[in-house]
Design a protein around this motif. Sequence first.
Motif, short mmCIF file in Angstrom:
data_model
loop_
_atom_site.label_atom_id
_atom_site.label_comp_id
_atom_site.label_asym_id
_atom_site.label_seq_id
_atom_site.Cartn_x
_atom_site.Cartn_y
_atom_site.Cartn_z
N LEU A 1 34.35 70.61 -86.39
CA LEU A 1 33.87 69.24 -86.49
C LEU A 1 32.42 69.14 -86.94
O LEU A 1 31.94 68.05 -87.22
N GLY A 2 31.71 70.25 -86.98
CA GLY A 2 30.30 70.21 -87.36
C GLY A 2 29.82 71.55 -87.87
O GLY A 2 30.53 72.57 -87.76
N PRO A 3 28.62 71.60 -88.43
CA PRO A 3 28.09 72.87 -88.95
C PRO A 3 27.72 73.82 -87.82
O PRO A 3 27.43 73.40 -86.69
N GLN B 1 36.35 81.00 -82.27
CA GLN B 1 35.49 82.08 -81.79
C GLN B 1 35.93 83.44 -82.33
O GLN B 1 35.11 84.23 -82.81
N ARG B 2 37.23 83.70 -82.26
CA ARG B 2 37.74 84.99 -82.72
C ARG B 2 37.53 85.16 -84.22
O ARG B 2 37.13 86.22 -84.69
N ALA B 3 37.81 84.09 -84.97
CA ALA B 3 37.67 84.18 -86.43
C ALA B 3 36.21 84.37 -86.84
O ALA B 3 35.90 85.22 -87.69
N LEU B 4 35.31 83.61 -86.24
CA LEU B 4 33.89 83.74 -86.60
C LEU B 4 33.31 85.06 -86.14
O LEU B 4 32.48 85.66 -86.84
N ARG B 5 33.72 85.54 -84.98
CA ARG B 5 33.19 86.82 -84.50
C ARG B 5 33.56 87.95 -85.45
O ARG B 5 32.72 88.80 -85.79
N GLN C 1 29.76 79.17 -94.67
CA GLN C 1 30.80 79.34 -95.67
C GLN C 1 32.18 79.53 -95.04
O GLN C 1 33.19 79.05 -95.55
N GLY C 2 32.20 80.22 -93.89
CA GLY C 2 33.48 80.51 -93.24
C GLY C 2 34.17 79.27 -92.70
O GLY C 2 35.41 79.14 -92.80
N VAL C 3 33.40 78.33 -92.14
CA VAL C 3 34.04 77.14 -91.56
C VAL C 3 34.54 76.19 -92.63
O VAL C 3 35.30 75.26 -92.33
N LYS C 4 34.14 76.41 -93.89
CA LYS C 4 34.64 75.56 -94.97
C LYS C 4 35.95 76.07 -95.55
O LYS C 4 36.56 75.40 -96.39
N GLY C 5 36.38 77.24 -95.12
CA GLY C 5 37.63 77.79 -95.61
C GLY C 5 38.83 77.07 -95.07
O GLY C 5 38.76 76.29 -94.12
N ASP C 6 39.97 77.34 -95.66
CA ASP C 6 41.20 76.68 -95.26
C ASP C 6 41.60 77.01 -93.83
O ASP C 6 42.22 76.18 -93.15
N ALA C 7 41.26 78.19 -93.37
CA ALA C 7 41.70 78.62 -92.04
C ALA C 7 40.97 77.87 -90.93
O ALA C 7 41.53 77.66 -89.85
N LEU C 8 39.71 77.48 -91.14
CA LEU C 8 38.90 76.89 -90.07
C LEU C 8 38.50 75.44 -90.33
O LEU C 8 38.06 74.76 -89.41
#
Length: 324
Positions: free
Chosen positions: A260-262, A293-297, A248-255
Amino acid sequence: MNLLPTEPPTCIRDASTLCYQVYDMTHNNWLAGSAGWLVTKPLRIILILVIAFFVRYLTRRLINRVTTIPRGGKLPTLLRPLRERAPEMLGQAVIERRRQRATTIGSVLRSMSTFLIYGLAFILVLGELGINLAPIIASAGIVGVALGFGAQNLVRDFLSGIFMMIEDQYGVGDVVDFGEATGTVEAVGLRITTLRDIKGTVWYMRNGEVLRVGNSSQGFAVAVVDVPLSYSADVERASKLMTEAATQGVKGDALSGSVLGPPDMLGVESVTPEGIQLRMTVKVRPGKQWAVQRALRALLLATLEEEGFDPPLGRFMSAPNAEK
């Protein structure tokens, strides 16, 4: 003693020669016999120099034209047949990378063309003067060998820089690892590459001394996220929660513009005395791996904390406070 020739030169027998024309006008034996040296050879030498200058001028104009970046920052004509590995980053950085690459290659071509054209003209002029070129060429060869041994490090730097430019191994804006220094490339030259590390220190690397280089800004990159857990944590449930949150996080506007992939959950990466580490990887655009990395962590740690997962050593860190 009269040193001037007293008899007319034999060249006046041919009416089509310059010698005959000079003798016909001056009736001077010496001028007629020396007409070739006084008129013909200087004219030939001047003609050789004029042609050399004109050819050099046209060559430099052509090189400048094919190495000039057109409007929009597109590849110059000279670089189009060559492979480009410029990462997808800010447009101005790409333009600067291409400009430096084209400028450096153009400078090499201009220097080589000038040396070849004027060198050939010099040899032709010496031939017109009747000078034996064999000793000069032999002496130049010996001097060249001596200079080659004395400046071999400099020659190696330049040759390495030329091949690096042609192959586009790295350029302005790339994040590279030279082993002794890691940072962002700020300038690329034939002899020295300049990069700035994360602390702001500027490093000057000689191209001939670069035995290996790791480029983090070509093709794609991988963001590696390690999340620590305590020994009592449910690894399977934690992995599932992390996968869902990251997806869900990588689908946001920030990321979304950087990914490039799931996300790919790899599972338990290591077990240490402090706890367990779970690893997740995400394929991202070059140069974006650190931000992702920082955002997902931060996202994954917040998700696990909301679901009641304790961090490693949480029990031991809270025990002294409980006693108080």
